[in-house]
Design an enzyme around this catalytic site. Structure first.
Site, PDB file in Angstrom:
ATOM      1  N   GLU A  95       1.601  -6.016  11.455  1.00 31.15           N
ATOM      2  CA  GLU A  95       1.905  -4.661  11.909  1.00 31.15           C
ATOM      3  C   GLU A  95       1.449  -4.488  13.348  1.00 31.15           C
ATOM      4  O   GLU A  95       0.457  -5.095  13.767  1.00 31.15           O
ATOM      5  CB  GLU A  95       1.219  -3.634  11.001  1.00 31.15           C
ATOM      6  CG  GLU A  95       1.683  -3.709   9.552  1.00 31.15           C
ATOM      7  CD  GLU A  95       0.991  -2.704   8.646  1.00 31.15           C
ATOM      8  OE1 GLU A  95       0.083  -1.989   9.133  1.00 31.15           O
ATOM      9  OE2 GLU A  95       1.358  -2.619   7.457  1.00 31.15           O
ATOM     10  N   HIS A 111       3.272   2.351   7.734  1.00 35.19           N
ATOM     11  CA  HIS A 111       1.990   2.374   7.006  1.00 35.19           C
ATOM     12  C   HIS A 111       1.430   3.802   6.955  1.00 35.19           C
ATOM     13  O   HIS A 111       0.288   4.056   7.349  1.00 35.19           O
ATOM     14  CB  HIS A 111       0.992   1.431   7.690  1.00 35.19           C
ATOM     15  CG  HIS A 111      -0.073   0.938   6.744  1.00 35.19           C
ATOM     16  ND1 HIS A 111      -0.633  -0.310   6.823  1.00 35.19           N
ATOM     17  CD2 HIS A 111      -0.692   1.534   5.687  1.00 35.19           C
ATOM     18  CE1 HIS A 111      -1.541  -0.467   5.885  1.00 35.19           C
ATOM     19  NE2 HIS A 111      -1.598   0.641   5.181  1.00 35.19           N
TER      20      HIS A 111
END
Length: 421
Positions: free
Chosen positions: A279, A302
């Site tokens: 990420e 997220h």
């Protein structure tokens, strides 16, 4: 092994004043955490709105007593080697896999998290995605943004009467199940541990059975070696043709390349993914994923627990645990440390002795006090396979001398001692 600093008065030990305990909070932790700390007298707080890479974190940890992070900052063993005064770490969220828990444990550093505070937020996001996928909203939304008008019944269904398969029936999974039943869905679940069903949910005997029965599968498992790529090519092939897959757990649970193949072949009709193997470290970095090419896939950054309510609750919960540990030594709900529930110690001096779990440690600790003719008012001991945590209360009439502290530190196997007045 580094030990906690010694704080000196004239010939005796004293606790470090709360205003001198340095707190480092990263990743824009909610202001409710700050309020919790300051209300308790802890106002030496440094804020950083981003995550820190390993080298920078190691540098910033020098002199810090309490560290607060969210999900992006990785607290490695190397970073902890530079944490010369660190007494506790707070993970402001559910997950703790971003911390080297074993390295923290052996240094006498308990790690706390918030296992309950954002469960509702994640459950609500999952149910929103269930409805959106069943109605085909992602591709219709993408088409409308491109000027195309996809008004068609094909690919749009109600969730009522459909089967939701929940993999991991813990705090989040159970809430997802209850919300799904409220919408008229049938709920089946699979967990490696026996779990009592809530509502009308039904357990199934294996992951394969669940995958074959569910119209929508949602994942709610931790990141462990056992769950790494637990959904791969074989598992995706066992899912019903046209089924949907949701992952709001951990990014490594799904083999992304296998999911891409299942979507490209149209074996799956859609997916929603909130967590990824890699990420971006900040909002300024580009998000790279082969899933970006699919209009029928919901991609979110997220944000499962990223609601105002969840972050506020998490801030209060984790900060309160850190304050309690700093004030009186309680370690309840620590994820890597012997758990001890401790009463207040008014009128007593409290000594915390963290040591390697080896025979004879408590006898040696007690011998130090016996030699000094100091009466022990109460004593607590809990152990894990690697460390022991002894808490000793003595009467306030006898201050703890520097010599006694040195003797406790000198016991072979001692990791660190702390003194609470």
């Amino acid at each position: 092994m580094r030990r906690s600093p010694t704080f000196r008065a004239v010939g005796k030990e004293t606790s470090l004043e709360r205003s001198k305990i340095r707190i480092l909070l990263l990743e824009a932790i909610h202001k409710s955490a700050v309020e919790q700390f300051t209300d308790a007298g802890y106002d030496n707080i440094d804020h950083v709105d981003r995550s820190l890479a390993d080298d920078e974190l190691a540098r910033r940890l020098r002199g810090v007593h309490i560290l607060g992070i969210r999900s992006r900052t990785e607290v490695t063993a190397r970073a902890l080697e530079h944490a010369d005064k660190l007494i506790a770490v707070g993970c402001f969220g559910i997950g703790t896999d971003q911390v080297d828990l074993a390295a923290a444990e052996i240094r006498g550093i308990p790690v706390f998290n918030a296992p309950f505070s954002n469960t509702r937020s994640v459950a609500e996001l999952v149910m929103a995605e269930v409805i959106a996928l069943c109605r085909g909203l992602p591709e219709r939304n993408a088409a409308a943004h491109e000027g195309r008008w996809l008004k068609a019944v094909a690919g749009a269904t109600e969730v009522r009467g459909k089967t939701l398969g929940i993999v991991g029936y813990g705090r989040i999974g159970t809430q997802v199940g209850m919300l799904a039943e409220g919408l008229g869905m049938r709920v089946v679940y699979h967990d490696i541990e026996a779990k009592l069903a809530l509502g009308n949910a039904s357990p199934v005997g294996s992951l394969d059975e669940l995958l074959g029965r569910a119209d929508v599968v949602t994942l709610h498992v931790p990141e462990t070696p056992r769950t790494f790529h637990m959904i791969g090519t074989e598992q995706l092939a066992r899912m019903r043709k046209g089924a949907k897959l949701i992952n709001a757990a951990r990014g490594t649970v799904i083999d992304i390349d296998a999911l891409v193949d299942a979507l490209a072949s149209k074996h799956l009709s859609g997916a929603a993914v909130d967590v990824f193997p890699e990420e971006p470290a900040s909002n300024d970095q580009e998000f790279i994923s082969p899933l970006r090419r699919f209009d029928n896939v919901i991609l979110t950054p997220h944000i499962g627990g990223s609601t105002t309510e969840a972050q506020q609750n998490i801030g209060v919960e984790v900060a309160a645990k850190l304050v309690k540990y700093s004030d009186n030594g309680s370690t309840v709900t620590s994820v890597n440390f012997p758990e001890v529930t401790l009463p207040e110690h008014a009128g007593k001096h409290r000594i915390l002795h963290i040591h390697r779990n080896q025979p004879g440690m408590l006898a040696q600790v007690n011998a130090v006090f016996s030699k000094a003719r100091i009466n022990i008012a109460s004593q607590y001991l809990e152990t894990s396979p690697r460390i022991g945590y002894a808490v000793i209360d003595i009467d306030a009439e006898r201050p703890v001398s520097i010599a006694i502290r040195k003797e406790l530190d000198a016991i072979d196997g001692t990791i660190r001692t702390r003194l609470l007045y």
